[in-house]
Design a protein around this motif. Structure first.
Motif, mmCIF file in Angstrom:
data_model
loop_
_atom_site.group_PDB
_atom_site.id
_atom_site.type_symbol
_atom_site.label_atom_id
_atom_site.label_comp_id
_atom_site.label_asym_id
_atom_site.label_seq_id
_atom_site.Cartn_x
_atom_site.Cartn_y
_atom_site.Cartn_z
ATOM 1 N N LYS A 127 0.867 -1.170 0.000
ATOM 2 C CA LYS A 127 0.000 0.000 0.000
ATOM 3 C C LYS A 127 0.906 1.223 0.000
ATOM 4 O O LYS A 127 1.712 1.396 0.922
ATOM 5 C CB LYS A 127 -0.917 0.004 1.229
ATOM 6 C CG LYS A 127 -1.836 -1.214 1.306
ATOM 7 C CD LYS A 127 -2.668 -1.206 2.587
ATOM 8 C CE LYS A 127 -3.529 -2.471 2.692
ATOM 9 N NZ LYS A 127 -4.307 -2.495 3.958
ATOM 10 N N THR A 128 0.808 2.031 -1.045
ATOM 11 C CA THR A 128 1.742 3.130 -1.207
ATOM 12 C C THR A 128 1.039 4.468 -1.167
ATOM 13 O O THR A 128 -0.157 4.581 -1.439
ATOM 14 C CB THR A 128 2.494 2.997 -2.549
ATOM 15 O OG1 THR A 128 1.554 3.046 -3.620
ATOM 16 C CG2 THR A 128 3.258 1.690 -2.618
ATOM 17 N N LYS A 132 3.885 7.612 3.464
ATOM 18 C CA LYS A 132 4.281 6.326 4.031
ATOM 19 C C LYS A 132 3.805 5.173 3.164
ATOM 20 O O LYS A 132 2.794 5.272 2.472
ATOM 21 C CB LYS A 132 3.720 6.166 5.456
ATOM 22 C CG LYS A 132 4.440 7.002 6.500
ATOM 23 C CD LYS A 132 5.853 6.467 6.764
ATOM 24 C CE LYS A 132 6.556 7.240 7.865
ATOM 25 N NZ LYS A 132 7.901 6.679 8.150
ATOM 26 N N GLN A 133 4.559 4.042 3.251
ATOM 27 C CA GLN A 133 4.222 2.847 2.497
ATOM 28 C C GLN A 133 4.028 1.703 3.492
ATOM 29 O O GLN A 133 4.692 1.656 4.528
ATOM 30 C CB GLN A 133 5.331 2.484 1.508
ATOM 31 C CG GLN A 133 6.130 3.635 0.941
ATOM 32 C CD GLN A 133 5.297 4.752 0.358
ATOM 33 O OE1 GLN A 133 4.255 4.520 -0.251
ATOM 34 N NE2 GLN A 133 5.727 6.006 0.565
ATOM 35 N N GLU A 134 3.125 0.786 3.147
ATOM 36 C CA GLU A 134 2.901 -0.382 3.996
ATOM 37 C C GLU A 134 3.224 -1.645 3.206
ATOM 38 O O GLU A 134 2.741 -1.839 2.089
ATOM 39 C CB GLU A 134 1.454 -0.438 4.484
ATOM 40 C CG GLU A 134 1.213 -1.573 5.475
ATOM 41 C CD GLU A 134 -0.204 -1.597 6.011
ATOM 42 O OE1 GLU A 134 -0.390 -1.295 7.209
ATOM 43 O OE2 GLU A 134 -1.118 -1.908 5.221
ATOM 44 N N VAL A 135 4.060 -2.481 3.813
ATOM 45 C CA VAL A 135 4.455 -3.755 3.226
ATOM 46 C C VAL A 135 3.856 -4.864 4.077
ATOM 47 O O VAL A 135 4.167 -4.976 5.265
ATOM 48 C CB VAL A 135 5.991 -3.895 3.175
ATOM 49 C CG1 VAL A 135 6.379 -5.218 2.519
ATOM 50 C CG2 VAL A 135 6.623 -2.721 2.435
ATOM 51 N N VAL A 136 2.982 -5.674 3.493
ATOM 52 C CA VAL A 136 2.300 -6.740 4.219
ATOM 53 C C VAL A 136 2.923 -8.082 3.849
ATOM 54 O O VAL A 136 3.051 -8.410 2.660
ATOM 55 C CB VAL A 136 0.791 -6.758 3.904
ATOM 56 C CG1 VAL A 136 0.095 -7.850 4.709
ATOM 57 C CG2 VAL A 136 0.172 -5.391 4.204
ATOM 58 N N GLN A 141 2.575 -9.881 9.314
ATOM 59 C CA GLN A 141 3.290 -8.690 9.759
ATOM 60 C C GLN A 141 3.160 -7.583 8.718
ATOM 61 O O GLN A 141 3.197 -7.833 7.510
ATOM 62 C CB GLN A 141 4.773 -9.015 9.975
ATOM 63 C CG GLN A 141 5.606 -7.847 10.479
ATOM 64 C CD GLN A 141 7.074 -8.210 10.641
ATOM 65 O OE1 GLN A 141 7.488 -9.328 10.324
ATOM 66 N NE2 GLN A 141 7.876 -7.273 11.123
ATOM 67 N N ALA A 142 2.976 -6.361 9.190
ATOM 68 C CA ALA A 142 2.893 -5.196 8.305
ATOM 69 C C ALA A 142 3.975 -4.204 8.698
ATOM 70 O O ALA A 142 4.127 -3.868 9.875
ATOM 71 C CB ALA A 142 1.521 -4.551 8.386
ATOM 72 N N LEU A 143 4.751 -3.750 7.710
ATOM 73 C CA LEU A 143 5.827 -2.800 7.950
ATOM 74 C C LEU A 143 5.437 -1.443 7.403
ATOM 75 O O LEU A 143 4.950 -1.339 6.269
ATOM 76 C CB LEU A 143 7.110 -3.268 7.258
ATOM 77 C CG LEU A 143 7.610 -4.681 7.546
ATOM 78 C CD1 LEU A 143 8.787 -5.005 6.641
ATOM 79 C CD2 LEU A 143 7.988 -4.826 9.008
ATOM 80 N N SER A 144 5.673 -0.407 8.191
ATOM 81 C CA SER A 144 5.475 0.964 7.724
ATOM 82 C C SER A 144 6.842 1.546 7.399
ATOM 83 O O SER A 144 7.723 1.620 8.268
ATOM 84 C CB SER A 144 4.794 1.808 8.799
ATOM 85 O OG SER A 144 4.663 3.148 8.373
#
Length: 392
Positions: A127-128, A132-136, A141-144
């Motif tokens: 999700k970009t 900020k971007q979110e990596v699922v 786990q989700a990384l910001s």
């Protein structure tokens, strides 16, 4: 001071830890950025990809601080005999290094600073946005993060979900083959490049070079995937190549490969609709290259250099990672020059080998005649120079 508190730093997630992604992680982490590197493989699997490097690639590796480690794990060689139709065209005196692709990845990963978080997992969603971007991950786990680098090679699934497409430049452009043979005593060369003799068999060249105590064979062709000769090559490469490349037998005795014949079909592609918030495509994820040209490694190294050493530091002088910033990387004139050259060389080599028109028949002859002439001039000058030094 930890990387997370270094001034003008960012939290950057890199998806894909092959040569390109792992190298970008090394360069960015050394510069003080907080890096999370994600790949599904803890140990990179065997792949038939780049297996040697030379020339300007060496200088780029030095610039990126990775040359010494890779060179120490490689087999150096030079004075390559270049042969066509049983005759030596010229000799290449430049330093080359042979190393298997999975070994390159292992060496680069070993250079990762301890600050890098290396996660073994699959990315299921991105999700970009401009901030900020979110990596699922598949684990849930989700990384910001501030920025995402896609170094996923020709796997465009993640990019596709974000609306990033692929423009097909040339489908089935080339097929490359690789296998290993014993480095038997008595062979008459250190490294050999044997060129195809014309447009009929669609063979560009066979490159034989040392890796450890064996010889690695890389064969570059413009064959159709349905060509029955491919099956014959897999069964008996010694006989198939000997029959198809006149003069090869004078330089290489019959052999039995020590492993199976690998192959790689290359589609020439470039990514489309790439100017998006918070995400950058590098290496083969952005553009593929014809292996016969050797431009794949050059493009990869150039992408890492321009992005990590030029653009990311500039982007961090102002807040956010909006697509206007991202576009500056793709518009970089140095990057564009290298990318354009890679496509141009890919088309040139295919036409040089396969085009049967009178124009390209003449260009084939002119190409190799010019190389022979330049080699003769070089040897005469070297002899004169050596003679002058001896007399003095």
């Amino acid at each position: 001071m930890s990387s997370s508190t270094t001034p003008n730093s960012a939290h950057i997630a890199i998806v894909g830890a092959g040569f390109c992604g792992a190298l970008a992680a090394v360069v960015l982490a050394r510069a003080g950025h907080r890096v999370t590197l994600i790949d599904r493989h803890s140990v990179y699997p065997k792949q038939f990809r780049v297996e040697k490097f030379a020339g300007g690639q060496i200088e780029l590796m030095r610039k990126l601080g990775i040359f010494k480690a890779i060179a120490e794990a490689s087999t150096p060689f030079k004075d390559i005999a270049n042969v066509r139709a049983g005759r030596i065209v010229d000799r290449t005196p430049n330093q080359h290094y042979g190393i298997l692709y999975e070994e390159i990845v292992r060496v680069v990963r070993a250079q990762l600073p301890s600050s890098v978080a290396f996660i073994i997992d699959d990315v299921t969603a991105l999700k970009t946005g401009p901030q900020k971007q979110e990596v699922v991950l598949s684990s849930g786990q989700a990384l910001s993060v501030d920025l995402v680098l896609l170094a996923t090679g020709m796997n465009g699934a993640l990019a596709h979900r974000l609306g990033i497409g692929q423009h097909m430049v040339a489908e089935g452009h080339s097929i490359s083959f690789g296998f290993t043979i014993p480095a038997e005593p008595g062979l008459t060369f250190n490294a050999l490049t044997c060129y195809g003799s014309g447009a009929t068999n669609r063979i560009d060249y066979l490159s034989l070079f040392p890796i450890g105590d064996t010889l690695r064979a890389n064969l570059f062709t413009y064959l159709d995937q349905r060509d029955p000769w491919i099956r014959e090559l897999r069964r008996n490469p010694s006989t198939s190549l000997g029959d198809s490349m006149p003069g090869l037998a004078a330089y290489l005795r019959p052999y039995d490969p020590v492993d199976g014949v690998q192959n790689w079909t290359m589609n020439l592609m470039t990514a489309a609709s790439v100017s998006q918030d918070g995400i950058v495509l590098i290496g083969d994820a952005y553009q593929t290259s014809c292996p016969a040209t050797g431009m794949g490694v050059t493009r990869l190294l150039n992408d890492v250099d321009r992005l990590c050493n030029v653009h990311i530091p500039r982007w961090l002088t102002t807040p956010g990672m909006a697509k206007e910033k991202i576009a500056r990387f793709y518009d970089d004139p140095v990057k564009q020059d290298v990318d354009t050259q890679a496509i141009r060389m890919a088309h040139f080599r295919r036409s040089l080998i396969t085009d049967r028109s009178l124009q390209w028949r003449f260009r084939r002859q002119e190409h190799f005649m010019r190389r022979r002439f330049l080699d003769l001039v070089h040897r005469v000058r070297f002899k004169d120079t050596s003679g002058s030094r001896a007399r003095s």
